[in-house]
Design a protein around this motif. Sequence first.
Motif, PDB file in Angstrom:
ATOM      1  N   ARG A 184      11.021 -21.476  23.589  1.00 14.73           N
ATOM      2  CA  ARG A 184      10.132 -20.502  24.220  1.00 14.73           C
ATOM      3  C   ARG A 184       9.131 -19.911  23.229  1.00 14.73           C
ATOM      4  O   ARG A 184       8.137 -19.331  23.634  1.00 14.73           O
ATOM      5  N   ASN A 185       9.420 -20.070  21.956  1.00 13.21           N
ATOM      6  CA  ASN A 185       8.506 -19.540  20.940  1.00 13.21           C
ATOM      7  C   ASN A 185       7.508 -20.563  20.420  1.00 13.21           C
ATOM      8  O   ASN A 185       6.788 -20.286  19.456  1.00 13.21           O
TER       9      ASN A 185
ATOM     10  N   ARG B 174      -5.529 -15.305  18.370  1.00 12.77           N
ATOM     11  CA  ARG B 174      -4.909 -14.071  18.849  1.00 12.77           C
ATOM     12  C   ARG B 174      -5.830 -12.853  18.746  1.00 12.77           C
ATOM     13  O   ARG B 174      -5.782 -11.957  19.569  1.00 12.77           O
TER      14      ARG B 174
ATOM     15  N   ILE C 221      -7.749 -11.564  21.696  1.00 10.05           N
ATOM     16  CA  ILE C 221      -7.152 -10.785  22.780  1.00 10.05           C
ATOM     17  C   ILE C 221      -7.785  -9.401  22.821  1.00 10.05           C
ATOM     18  O   ILE C 221      -8.167  -8.899  23.868  1.00 10.05           O
TER      19      ILE C 221
ATOM     20  N   ARG D 285      -9.997  -7.749  25.849  1.00 10.79           N
ATOM     21  CA  ARG D 285      -9.646  -6.466  26.464  1.00 10.79           C
ATOM     22  C   ARG D 285     -10.769  -5.449  26.337  1.00 10.79           C
ATOM     23  O   ARG D 285     -11.044  -4.676  27.230  1.00 10.79           O
TER      24      ARG D 285
ATOM     25  N   ASP E 197       2.116 -14.050  31.553  1.00  9.50           N
ATOM     26  CA  ASP E 197       1.912 -13.593  30.174  1.00  9.50           C
ATOM     27  C   ASP E 197       1.094 -12.309  30.266  1.00  9.50           C
ATOM     28  O   ASP E 197      -0.025 -12.317  30.772  1.00  9.50           O
TER      29      ASP E 197
ATOM     30  N   THR F 259       0.141 -10.391  27.731  1.00  6.63           N
ATOM     31  CA  THR F 259      -0.458 -10.045  26.439  1.00  6.63           C
ATOM     32  C   THR F 259      -1.727  -9.207  26.595  1.00  6.63           C
ATOM     33  O   THR F 259      -1.981  -8.293  25.815  1.00  6.63           O
TER      34      THR F 259
ATOM     35  N   PRO G 135       2.560  -9.446  20.850  1.00  9.26           N
ATOM     36  CA  PRO G 135       1.783 -10.295  21.759  1.00  9.26           C
ATOM     37  C   PRO G 135       2.437 -11.656  22.033  1.00  9.26           C
ATOM     38  O   PRO G 135       2.211 -12.258  23.064  1.00  9.26           O
ATOM     39  N   ARG G 136       3.242 -12.133  21.107  1.00  9.86           N
ATOM     40  CA  ARG G 136       3.884 -13.433  21.313  1.00  9.86           C
ATOM     41  C   ARG G 136       5.097 -13.334  22.240  1.00  9.86           C
ATOM     42  O   ARG G 136       5.672 -14.355  22.614  1.00  9.86           O
ATOM     43  N   LYS G 137       5.502 -12.138  22.580  1.00  7.66           N
ATOM     44  CA  LYS G 137       6.731 -11.975  23.378  1.00  7.66           C
ATOM     45  C   LYS G 137       6.437 -11.463  24.780  1.00  7.66           C
ATOM     46  O   LYS G 137       7.355 -11.046  25.483  1.00  7.66           O
TER      47      LYS G 137
ATOM     48  N   GLU H  37      11.133 -12.017  27.816  1.00  3.01           N
ATOM     49  CA  GLU H  37      11.309 -11.969  26.368  1.00  3.01           C
ATOM     50  C   GLU H  37      11.482 -10.513  25.947  1.00  3.01           C
ATOM     51  O   GLU H  37      10.661  -9.652  26.295  1.00  3.01           O
TER      52      GLU H  37
END
Lengths: 483, 483
Positions: free
Chosen positions: A452-453, A462, A465, A469, B378, B380, B392-394, B411
């Motif tokens: 899952r990771n 990343r 993001i 937003r 997701d 995020t 953010p990855r979880k 998660e």
Amino acid sequence: MSRYESPYTPAPLCGPARASFYTGRSMYSHGSVWNFVPLSIREQLLGDLLRDHGLSVALDGKIHHRPDELAMARFGIGLDTVPGHNLMNGGFEIIDRYEGHANPGPKHPYVAYLREQGYDSDDPWEDFVISGEGPDGELLSGWYARNCHLPARVSEEHSETAYTTDVGIKFIREQGDNPWFLHLSYIKPHWPYIAPAPYHDMYGVEDCLPVVRSAEELKNAHPVFKAFTDHVDSRTFHRDDVLDIVRPVYMGLVKQLDDHLGRVFQALEEAGRIDDTLILFTSDHHDYLGDHWLDEKELYHEPSTRIPLIVYDPDAAADATRGTTDSRLVEGIDFVPTFLEEVGAPVPDYLLEGRSLVPSIRGESGGAWRDIAVSEMDYTFRDARVVLSQDPRKCRGYMARGERFKYILWEGFPPQLFDLQEDPDELHDLGTDTDYATERAELHEHLFTWMRNRKLTVTLPREDIVLVRETILPRAGIHIGEW
Amino acid sequence: MSRYESPYTPAPLCGPARASFYTGRSMYSHGSVWNFVPLSIREQLLGDLLRDHGLSVALDGKIHHRPDELAMARFGIGLDTVPGHNLMNGGFEIIDRYEGHANPGPKHPYVAYLREQGYDSDDPWEDFVISGEGPDGELLSGWYARNCHLPARVSEEHSETAYTTDVGIKFIREQGDNPWFLHLSYIKPHWPYIAPAPYHDMYGVEDCLPVVRSAEELKNAHPVFKAFTDHVDSRTFHRDDVLDIVRPVYMGLVKQLDDHLGRVFQALEEAGRIDDTLILFTSDHHDYLGDHWLDEKELYHEPSTRIPLIVYDPDAAADATRGTTDSRLVEGIDFVPTFLEEVGAPVPDYLLEGRSLVPSIRGESGGAWRDIAVSEMDYTFRDARVVLSQDPRKCRGYMARGERFKYILWEGFPPQLFDLQEDPDELHDLGTDTDYATERAELHEHLFTWMRNRKLTVTLPREDIVLVRETILPRAGIHIGEW
């Protein structure tokens, strides 16, 4: 200099392991699951990442990379373009690409080099590099184990290991004081298992480690393991005469490599670069050579999956670990982030699945490391699939190596489990032993978490993001759910 | 004609769901995990697959596709090339691309069309299509719930749903007897929730289904669920006056769509194509509209995740299922293989993760179907991440909907579980109830199996395995492990 005691290959097979070394991503994520499976065009490679940082990555030797030619055709990316060249060559700048596990073909520079040295033949690789000579001067091919005790007909100074070293040293000398990155990628030790003199008989059976295998292993053997022990090449290694010939020669090939690495280190010293060059020594996998009734690699016993790893960092910050060993679970996907951190390049965290070894090299506590080391394999292309009548989509096994236990999840078959503390030779498979259900369940769950990771969104860094937003959404003039 | 009772969106959000509709692959695999996350260049789309079969896929309406522009730049793929055009437009041939959830901008054909019809304004979409009028003739924007009871200032025949229908009908007529494929993709029903007369007040609160929510739900609520109920738009829908305004208008927008689909079917009849045209009616997700104290979608309750699905197949082979319902667990990734099978195009099994519905449409037993329907999300990019201080990855959740239970793996948070038999409204979360550990463990394991079956090797058609085994390996002149 640190030596790592538990580094694992992401996949005990050349192509997938190297795809992981070059992308910093697991086989599951990059999808190149066997040697002839192209690496997707979506993957960004070490060479691409360092090139963006102004540093090209030179290749001298083997990469076992198959490009995504279907995608290149789909998008009209020509071989004569810079992106096309990078895709074809795994992101490397080619000094000398030498795959060596197959005939390099008449046009390869090594073949031209051999001719210049007087090896007069239509195929000097076949006739000199991988052949020995019989009592009547007849050629005896090193492809066959029965001939591997013979000295190769090439002289040591013109052999593959020497040639690749020469090319590498020339490259180092030409760089002067400029920064550089070299992937010095030797084909040997590797089949054909034939060595030039004096390495062909430098060692005897008495110098080799004992063969690790037991008759008990083959009783109630795991189906996939059993199928691999029945492969033609594994059966060859069931013969004592093959073990007695090949294992000493393999050690000779390792010793030859060791000697030539000495030449490389000397060249670094002479060029004044030994004090500002990081050296990482590793391998894409090991070789069973008869251990566990197997040849080659692909399965998950330590002789196949655990790789060598020695890191030399000349920086004073690394003095704390010089001459020490480190037992943490390292994975081959850790190399790319290590390199990027060492040269100060941006680390694309959204792509990379490994962890930088720099804290470990410098003796800094990096906090908790990882619960399991994972390695992967896919036997779709192997005889085992046919023998087991297995659906090509189910030919997968995953290794989860924890602190003490090694768990192997097989699609469609029971798992395997080894207790590395009580049974370091992995001769007792606890995969169906009811006493170990808890240990299996725990590693099974770790594997699911690991999966899952994985980082399968490769299109958006990343940091974007925040950009999305804070800028895109408001700018769109959208007012969702306001009174 | 079959109506499916349990079809699930691959992701309850426009962009990821559509990426799945167009690739036949789960969100996990295609990696476009939110609306602004580009779809990787490696993905092959329905339009690409059908184009290779000689059939282009026309787009009339919304796709919510963001192309992989970083990769396009990396490989020098120009916007003016055919591959560039396809990448930019999700593989579709554009008849009319109309995203509509945001201002279409001054250059859009719909805006030109509105001006031709006499809507005199710098921004006729803002001023007529999504605005109503106050008592003094002032513009009142449909972005705000308080204005959604007003009739939009655009007349019904020039509204978005009418326009998209007109474009689609024109396309159908122009095709004559040629085969064609049309993605008729309406924006409405969708915010801004304002409808043209007479649909703006066709329904009252008394016509709407009761709001599904309970005060108990918010006690000991799951952290992610709780964070979403606190989103600004969700809080708006906690107000009864918002529910009373928006829900009837939403029904009006659905009714308007229904009426215009009637026009499409009539056009098909007039063109003589109703008997050789497959029609698949669905949606990328549903809308909470206040159910469970939520607005919009993204979470996994039935009002968000379960989508409509009606398939009309004129073929006599489908007579057996005409007028029936089918309760199997369908996923949005099943559409691509259905389309390919219906038109007789090759099915790239190595890419597609769904199953063709053709056996179901024809009433044939297709054997066991699937254990779980999976949907993904997701957060995020959402406020919930910030509120929950989540890495953010979880920010991921996975829904596994089995025959009776719906399990949600989060998660970093406890799971959720709903018993759809005893609690069809999903008001009682059994995610931490010790009586249901077995049910949770079973669906958890199904999810792991599902994940291991994703198709992440996209570079090698499966049939090439045989090619590699039988031609490439022997031709390479390699003799591994022979005596």
